[in-house]
Design an enzyme around this catalytic site. Sequence first.
Site, PDB file in Angstrom:
ATOM      1  N   ASN A  23      12.471  -3.890  -2.919  1.00 30.03           N
ATOM      2  CA  ASN A  23      11.190  -3.242  -2.655  1.00 30.03           C
ATOM      3  C   ASN A  23       9.894  -4.115  -2.959  1.00 30.03           C
ATOM      4  OD1 ASN A  23       8.861  -1.734  -1.996  1.00 30.03           O
ATOM      5  ND2 ASN A  23       9.484  -0.165  -3.765  1.00 30.03           N
ATOM      6  N   TRP A  24       9.514  -4.680  -1.743  1.00 32.97           N
ATOM      7  CA  TRP A  24       8.218  -5.823  -2.025  1.00 32.97           C
ATOM      8  C   TRP A  24       7.091  -5.051  -2.181  1.00 32.97           C
ATOM      9  CZ3 TRP A  24       9.251  -8.992   3.287  1.00 32.97           C
ATOM     10  CH2 TRP A  24      10.135  -9.697   3.031  1.00 32.97           C
ATOM     11  N   LYS A  25       7.006  -3.550  -2.196  1.00 34.75           N
ATOM     12  CA  LYS A  25       5.758  -3.112  -2.498  1.00 34.75           C
ATOM     13  C   LYS A  25       4.835  -3.602  -1.785  1.00 34.75           C
ATOM     14  CE  LYS A  25       7.892  -1.669  -7.103  1.00 34.75           C
ATOM     15  NZ  LYS A  25       7.615  -1.197  -8.093  1.00 34.75           N
ATOM     16  N   HIS A  34       9.061   7.246  -4.039  1.00 36.66           N
ATOM     17  CA  HIS A  34       8.923   6.127  -4.898  1.00 36.66           C
ATOM     18  C   HIS A  34       7.696   6.877  -5.972  1.00 36.66           C
ATOM     19  CE1 HIS A  34       7.817   2.766  -7.075  1.00 36.66           C
ATOM     20  NE2 HIS A  34       9.197   2.108  -6.713  1.00 36.66           N
ATOM     21  N   GLU A  40       5.394   5.510  -7.277  1.00 39.26           N
ATOM     22  CA  GLU A  40       4.051   5.123  -6.970  1.00 39.26           C
ATOM     23  C   GLU A  40       3.451   5.936  -6.089  1.00 39.26           C
ATOM     24  OE1 GLU A  40       5.188   0.957  -6.275  1.00 39.26           O
ATOM     25  OE2 GLU A  40       5.669   0.904  -8.591  1.00 39.26           O
ATOM     26  N   GLU A  60      15.052   5.883 -10.886  1.00 37.68           N
ATOM     27  CA  GLU A  60      13.895   4.765 -11.640  1.00 37.68           C
ATOM     28  C   GLU A  60      13.251   5.400 -12.492  1.00 37.68           C
ATOM     29  OE1 GLU A  60      13.328   1.544  -8.160  1.00 37.68           O
ATOM     30  OE2 GLU A  60      11.486   3.090  -8.086  1.00 37.68           O
ATOM     31  N   GLY A  83       8.111  -2.404 -13.302  1.00 40.85           N
ATOM     32  CA  GLY A  83       7.252  -3.320 -13.462  1.00 40.85           C
ATOM     33  C   GLY A  83       6.702  -3.785 -14.825  1.00 40.85           C
ATOM     34  N   SER A  91      12.742  -3.027 -13.343  1.00 45.84           N
ATOM     35  CA  SER A  91      12.855  -4.223 -14.155  1.00 45.84           C
ATOM     36  C   SER A  91      14.209  -4.855 -14.099  1.00 45.84           C
ATOM     37  CB  SER A  91      12.460  -4.170 -15.608  1.00 45.84           C
ATOM     38  OG  SER A  91      11.004  -3.984 -15.540  1.00 45.84           O
ATOM     39  N   GLY A 110      11.962  -4.323  -7.585  1.00 44.44           N
ATOM     40  CA  GLY A 110      10.713  -4.693  -7.209  1.00 44.44           C
ATOM     41  C   GLY A 110      10.376  -6.184  -7.303  1.00 44.44           C
ATOM     42  N   GLY A 111       9.764  -6.576  -8.386  1.00 42.04           N
ATOM     43  CA  GLY A 111       9.292  -7.958  -8.863  1.00 42.04           C
ATOM     44  C   GLY A 111      10.342  -9.271  -8.362  1.00 42.04           C
TER      45      GLY A 111
END
Length: 252
Positions: A9-11, A95, A97, A167, A173, A213, A234-235
């Site tokens: 997930n590049w966000k 998600h 966010e 999650e 993150g 993470s 993500g990251g």
Amino acid sequence: MRKKVIAGNWKMNKVLSEANQFVDDVAGKVPNSDNVEAIVCAPFPFLATLVEKTKGTSLKVSAQNMHFEDNGAFTGEVSPVMLKDLGVTHVVLGHSERREYFAETDETVNKKAHAAFKHDLTPIVCVGETLEQREANETKGLVESQVKRALDGLSDDQITQTIIAYEPVWAIGTGKTASSEDANEVCSHIRNVVKEITSEAVAEKVVIQYGGSVKPTNVDELLAQSDIDGALVGGASLEAESFLQLVEAGVK
Ligand SMILES: O=C[C@H](O)COP(=O)(O)O
């Protein structure tokens, strides 16, 4: 055995040239394997190009959100019809966010899940607790309620196809990962919830990812757990090399 699903997930990251470079570096190297499915969840402006670039490869392309209506006066929104027309295969729903910053609720996640299936898109439904909720010992109850409300009214067949991503919000993150045992305990609880609302056969098939993470150094231990069937990352999904290592971990 359930396949492992690794979704990056590049966000809200990358520009088009970087997205293209990533896919050029990665798509041809994703193994064509029954054991693993690899997905990039990219921002809307890149989806059409990435779908074209991944044709004939094993890398799938997902959106990160969508509206639940087919079309209409919803300025700034993107519909499932548009995503399907582009050739997108998956969509991330709920998600944390989106829940925290954009007023996503269990009700809208449920409407979006129905809309996804109406248009033959596979939903990746995210659930998870905040640190406050974990410390108050509310994790299982909260996650159970999120899962039940998100999947409400879906058929057993649709629930079988749904990907559920657990999650914990406090692990996203932050560099803090749930221990693999703790993550597995919640994923196992989610599987039991799916069993309760459908059947053991459906629960045994449904893919449940962990997210928060995840990186190449901890992915093996997480994927070795009995009820963790992949990762929403993500990251560590932003760099081609790191994403490929995560996908390779899913093949093992
Ligand atoms: O969708 C991905 C998750 O929010 C996890 O993000 P992260 O891997 O950067 O912690």
